[in-house]
Enzyme design. Structure first.
Site, PDB file in Angstrom:
ATOM      1  CD  GLU A 111      -2.916   1.094   0.618  1.00  0.00           C
ATOM      2  OE1 GLU A 111      -2.614   1.519  -0.426  1.00  0.00           O
ATOM      3  OE2 GLU A 111      -4.020   1.161   1.070  1.00  0.00           O
ATOM      4  CG  ASP A 112      -1.105   4.836  -1.370  1.00  0.00           C
ATOM      5  OD1 ASP A 112      -1.567   4.026  -0.490  1.00  0.00           O
ATOM      6  OD2 ASP A 112      -1.427   5.392  -2.259  1.00  0.00           O
ATOM      7  CG  ASP A 115      -5.251   9.226   6.222  1.00  0.00           C
ATOM      8  OD1 ASP A 115      -4.472   9.763   6.883  1.00  0.00           O
ATOM      9  OD2 ASP A 115      -6.158   9.718   5.655  1.00  0.00           O
ATOM     10  CG  PHE A 164      -3.372  15.724   0.860  1.00  0.00           C
ATOM     11  CD1 PHE A 164      -4.359  14.647   1.278  1.00  0.00           C
ATOM     12  CD2 PHE A 164      -2.959  15.770  -0.427  1.00  0.00           C
ATOM     13  CE1 PHE A 164      -5.013  13.890   0.267  1.00  0.00           C
ATOM     14  CE2 PHE A 164      -3.564  14.987  -1.479  1.00  0.00           C
ATOM     15  CZ  PHE A 164      -4.376  13.976  -1.049  1.00  0.00           C
ATOM     16  NE  ARG A 177      -3.040   8.284  -9.627  1.00  0.00           N
ATOM     17  CZ  ARG A 177      -3.558   7.740  -8.350  1.00  0.00           C
ATOM     18  NH1 ARG A 177      -2.892   7.446  -7.378  1.00  0.00           N
ATOM     19  NH2 ARG A 177      -4.947   7.920  -8.305  1.00  0.00           N
TER      20      ARG A 177
HETATM   21  P1  IMP Z   1      -7.171   5.117   4.660  1.00  0.00           P
HETATM   22  O1  IMP Z   1      -8.119   4.290   4.417  1.00  0.00           O
HETATM   23  O2  IMP Z   1      -7.628   6.341   5.475  1.00  0.00           O
HETATM   24  O3  IMP Z   1      -5.998   4.507   5.509  1.00  0.00           O
HETATM   25  O4  IMP Z   1      -6.566   6.002   3.433  1.00  0.00           O
HETATM   26  C1  IMP Z   1      -5.646   5.075   2.654  1.00  0.00           C
HETATM   27  C2  IMP Z   1      -5.764   5.597   1.410  1.00  0.00           C
HETATM   28  O5  IMP Z   1      -6.186   7.135   1.365  1.00  0.00           O
HETATM   29  C3  IMP Z   1      -4.360   5.607   0.620  1.00  0.00           C
HETATM   30  O6  IMP Z   1      -4.353   4.488  -0.067  1.00  0.00           O
HETATM   31  C4  IMP Z   1      -4.530   6.870  -0.262  1.00  0.00           C
HETATM   32  O7  IMP Z   1      -4.987   6.513  -1.584  1.00  0.00           O
HETATM   33  C5  IMP Z   1      -5.351   7.774   0.440  1.00  0.00           C
HETATM   34  N1  IMP Z   1      -4.677   8.783   1.015  1.00  0.00           N
HETATM   35  C6  IMP Z   1      -4.640   9.073   2.289  1.00  0.00           C
HETATM   36  N2  IMP Z   1      -3.735  10.017   2.624  1.00  0.00           N
HETATM   37  C7  IMP Z   1      -3.200  10.553   1.753  1.00  0.00           C
HETATM   38  C8  IMP Z   1      -2.314  11.696   1.277  1.00  0.00           C
HETATM   39  O8  IMP Z   1      -1.791  12.465   2.165  1.00  0.00           O
HETATM   40  N3  IMP Z   1      -2.240  11.676  -0.109  1.00  0.00           N
HETATM   41  C9  IMP Z   1      -2.867  11.117  -0.945  1.00  0.00           C
HETATM   42  N4  IMP Z   1      -3.653  10.045  -0.812  1.00  0.00           N
HETATM   43  C10 IMP Z   1      -3.990   9.782   0.544  1.00  0.00           C
HETATM   44 MG    MG Z   2      -4.418   4.111  -2.043  1.00  0.00          MG
END
Ligand code: IMP
Ligand code: MG
Length: 198
Positions: A111-112, A115, A164, A177
């Site tokens: 995963e990237d 969050d 962000f 990206r």
């Molecule tokens: P989570 O489900 O809140 O953990 O979010 C995960 C997904 O939200 C990541 O795989 C990203 O695609 C997106 N995301 C969360 N934070 C960022 C950020 O700072 N920049 C860009 N995408 C984000």
């Molecule tokens: Mg993602």
């Protein structure tokens, strides 16, 4: 108050958006080498099946896959994303499933960014039901302050502050990206905010 402009900034002046480098491409690559070695040490003799979450995890997967010695295969899955918003809706939806079964495989979910953790929580549950031999998580970036779901990465690139970020796969409205580094995005003019709301 306007931010000082002398900080090193490349790229992205569209509609008042700014990107300030947080992690250089070189640091990312070095960290990925170390993670690749660690993964191979943990599973010395196993074929590894990397699964990346589209689209943000793609560069991490391709660089990681090329750095892991031995047998590696990969696949992709996609879940609903933020769209143009910089905050998660908390809703996770599967938009593209895997091509092949993960049953009995040693799977590394790539995963990237972690969050709130809602995406990872959803994917871990889904994958566990499919009976992999091992299931591990590799995440390039972690924003621990934002965590809602009780999940953690087995392999982590960098812990970052609650900002962000874009680049190295991460987007804002599908842009940025392709940056080779990770940077903090700021929307610092009324113009940018207006454009983002559209
Ligand atoms: P989570 O489900 O809140 O953990 O979010 C995960 C997904 O939200 C990541 O795989 C990203 O695609 C997106 N995301 C969360 N934070 C960022 C950020 O700072 N920049 C860009 N995408 C984000
Ligand atoms: Mg993602």
């Amino acid at each position: 108050m306007p931010k000082p402009r002398k900080i090193r900034q490349r790229a992205a002046n569209r509609r008042g958006e700014r990107v300030k480098i947080l992690i250089s491409g070189r640091r990312i690559q070095r960290r990925i080498q170390a993670i690749a070695k660690q993964i191979r040490r943990d599973f010395p003799d196993e074929p590894l099946h990397l699964v990346s979450v589209l689209k943000g995890g793609v560069f991490f997967l391709t660089d990681l896959a090329r750095s892991i010695a031995g047998e590696v295969s990969f696949d992709f899955i996609a879940v609903s994303s933020y769209g143009k918003a910089t905050r998660s809706s908390g809703q996770v939806r599967l938009t593209r499933d895997l091509d092949s079964s993960i049953e009995g495989k040693t799977v590394i979910l790539v995963e990237d960014i972690l969050d709130t953790g809602m995406t990872l929580q959803y994917l871990l549950k889904l994958f566990q039901q499919r009976k992999p031999k091992h299931l591990r998580v590799a995440v390039l970036l972690d924003k621990p302050e934002r965590r809602v779901a009780p999940v953690r990465a087995d392999y982590l690139g960098f812990s970052i502050p609650n900002e962000f970020v874009v680049g190295y796969g991460l987007d804002y409205a599908e842009r940025y990206r392709n940056l080779p580094y990770v940077g903090v995005l700021s929307l610092d003019s009324k113009l940018a905010k207006k454009a983002a709301e559209k």
